[in-house]
Design an enzyme around this catalytic site. Structure first.
Site, PDB file in Angstrom:
ATOM      1  N   ASP A   1       0.831  -1.208   0.000  1.00 32.34           N
ATOM      2  CA  ASP A   1       0.000   0.000   0.000  1.00 32.34           C
ATOM      3  C   ASP A   1       0.864   1.257   0.000  1.00 32.34           C
ATOM      4  O   ASP A   1       1.390   1.655   1.044  1.00 32.34           O
ATOM      5  CB  ASP A   1      -0.913  -0.029   1.238  1.00 32.34           C
ATOM      6  CG  ASP A   1      -1.737   1.231   1.355  1.00 32.34           C
ATOM      7  OD1 ASP A   1      -2.186   1.542   2.466  1.00 32.34           O
ATOM      8  OD2 ASP A   1      -1.914   1.919   0.330  1.00 32.34           O
TER       9      ASP A   1
ATOM     10  N   ASP B   1      -1.657   5.645  -5.017  1.00 27.72           N
ATOM     11  CA  ASP B   1      -2.052   4.818  -3.882  1.00 27.72           C
ATOM     12  C   ASP B   1      -2.443   3.414  -4.338  1.00 27.72           C
ATOM     13  O   ASP B   1      -3.596   3.159  -4.689  1.00 27.72           O
ATOM     14  CB  ASP B   1      -3.225   5.485  -3.151  1.00 27.72           C
ATOM     15  CG  ASP B   1      -3.640   4.697  -1.921  1.00 27.72           C
ATOM     16  OD1 ASP B   1      -4.553   5.159  -1.213  1.00 27.72           O
ATOM     17  OD2 ASP B   1      -3.049   3.630  -1.672  1.00 27.72           O
TER      18      ASP B   1
HETATM   19  O1  LIG Z   1      -5.934   4.545   3.781  1.00 30.33           O
HETATM   20  C1  LIG Z   1      -5.584   4.715   2.461  1.00 30.33           C
HETATM   21  C2  LIG Z   1      -4.215   4.112   2.206  1.00 30.33           C
HETATM   22  N1  LIG Z   1      -4.379   3.294   1.019  1.00 30.33           N
HETATM   23  C3  LIG Z   1      -5.767   2.884   0.970  1.00 30.33           C
HETATM   24  C4  LIG Z   1      -5.939   1.526   1.539  1.00 30.33           C
HETATM   25  N2  LIG Z   1      -7.073   0.988   1.978  1.00 30.33           N
HETATM   26  C5  LIG Z   1      -6.734  -0.290   2.293  1.00 30.33           C
HETATM   27  C6  LIG Z   1      -7.662  -1.291   2.761  1.00 30.33           C
HETATM   28  C7  LIG Z   1      -7.420  -2.627   2.507  1.00 30.33           C
HETATM   29  C8  LIG Z   1      -8.323  -3.604   2.935  1.00 30.33           C
HETATM   30  C9  LIG Z   1      -9.448  -3.212   3.609  1.00 30.33           C
HETATM   31  C10 LIG Z   1     -10.431  -4.218   4.078  1.00 30.33           C
HETATM   32  F1  LIG Z   1      -9.921  -5.444   3.997  1.00 30.33           F
HETATM   33  F2  LIG Z   1     -11.541  -4.139   3.324  1.00 30.33           F
HETATM   34  F3  LIG Z   1     -10.755  -3.956   5.342  1.00 30.33           F
HETATM   35  C11 LIG Z   1      -9.708  -1.865   3.869  1.00 30.33           C
HETATM   36  C12 LIG Z   1      -8.823  -0.893   3.446  1.00 30.33           C
HETATM   37  N3  LIG Z   1      -5.453  -0.523   2.052  1.00 30.33           N
HETATM   38  O2  LIG Z   1      -4.931   0.630   1.602  1.00 30.33           O
HETATM   39  C13 LIG Z   1      -6.554   3.945   1.663  1.00 30.33           C
END
Ligand SMILES: O[C@H]1CN[C@@H](c2nc(-c3ccc(C(F)(F)F)cc3)no2)C1
Length: 326
Positions: A32, A217
């Site tokens: 990420d 991102d």
């Molecule tokens: O925060 C920002 C940084 N980069 C974005 C991001 N969002 C998630 C994420 C992954 C998996 C989930 C879940 F598994 F559904 F819970 C939720 C969010 N990973 O990177 C947004």
């Protein structure tokens, strides 16, 4: 030193997962570039929370060292989150290895992470200034390994066909076509942030005044843009409308969608062909677009919906973002 891992689409293409070995234990993690914590499911979670995930077991690692009294607590853009304790261990990503990498062991995770059965955690690749560990923020894997890498870079080449990779320490010129264009990054934001002041729809270019900056991102699935840009795009799609029940713009899957491009800095227009705009089906005839609104927030988020059409270079020493077609 260099490292290369596959980036495999998961969760219906909503994320990409890569194998990481921590203290000899292999987990599938979501790289990420929009956050800065390396955290994993741990055996401290309940078996109900662990479910199908791989969970890191610190007592099974001969190289794990607890950071006594350290903790982390994270929440992501969509309200999901994780929290727990911190230690160090040897982290190997495709051969690139850091011996004392801070790893954050979840003792609690939000339900969305529990149900996202494919992901065993995240590898944060934004700038270490955003790391959430208390009382002392920790360095990212990239920060720790940068000085050992042949080149102080990592690259993302994401692809829904499963051929995608993340590489550390090298720019593989066989993975892109044309020129690699570099853009200055405003690292003070903690993100891979740059300016983006024009866009094009169906080959017609529009310049913008006071456009909000954008970040690259890889952890966001969609392309989240200022409302005026999103409205301009879907105004060219006759059946498109904002559907609050699914939380975004949808349209007939039979539409012949216009190409879309958005500027990355001053010298690269990142294009998405019309055929590559759809993110997912909603039902048998309705589709959900990969271009959606950032709800007027102060940043535009260039997620996988855009990045997967390009070869992306994250240059850590000179704080540059490189983009090329592929
Ligand atoms: O925060 C920002 C940084 N980069 C974005 C991001 N969002 C998630 C994420 C992954 C998996 C989930 C879940 F598994 F559904 F819970 C939720 C969010 N990973 O990177 C947004």
């Amino acid at each position: 030193e260099t490292g290369e891992v596959a980036a495999t689409p998961a969760d219906n293409g909503a994320e990409y997962l890569s194998p990481v070995t921590i203290g000899g234990q292999k987990l599938n993690l979501n790289f990420d570039t929009g956050s800065s914590d390396l955290w994993v499911f741990s055996t401290a979670l309940t078996s109900a929370e662990i479910g199908q995930h791989s969970a890191f077991n610190p007592s099974k690692s001969s190289t794990y060292k607890e950071l006594d009294g350290y903790s982390f607590s994270l929440s992501y853009g969509d309200g999901s989150g994780a929290a727990g304790v911190v230690g160090t261990d040897t982290v190997d990503i495709g051969g690139a290895t850091v011996t004392r990498q801070a790893i954050e062991l979840a003792t609690s995770v939000s339900s969305a992470f529990v149900s996202d059965a494919d992901s065993d955690g995240l590898v944060g690749l934004a700038f270490s200034t955003l790391n959430s560990v208390s009382p002392t923020p920790q360095k990212t894997f990239f920060d720790n390994i940068m000085s050992e890498l042949a080149q102080p870079v990592f690259t993302a080449s994401l692809d829904l066909d499963g051929s995608g990779t993340y590489e550390f320490g090298t720019i593989d010129s066989s993975k892109f076509t044309g020129d690699l264009e570099f853009t200055p990054v405003n690292a003070a934001s903690g993100f891979w942030q740059f300016d983006s002041s024009c866009y094009s729809i169906g080959g017609k270019t529009y310049n913008r005044t006071n456009a909000t900056p954008a970040i690259a991102d890889t952890g966001t699935s969609l392309l989240l843009l200022d409302p005026e840009v999103v409205q301009a795009y879907y105004s060219q799609v006759p059946s498109a409308n904002y559907d609050s029940t699914v939380g975004g713009y949808t349209y007939d899957c039979s539409e012949n969608l216009p190409d879309f491009a958005v500027a990355v800095g001053d010298n690269y227009m990142a294009n998405i062909p019309g055929s590559g705009i759809t993110f997912s089906p909603v039902d048998s005839k309705t589709c959900f677009g990969g271009i959606q609104s950032n709800s007027g927030s102060d940043v535009q988020i260039f997620g996988d919906a855009l990045l997967k059409h390009h070869f992306v270079v994250f240059h850590g020493e000179s704080n540059l973002l490189g983009m090329a077609a592929k």
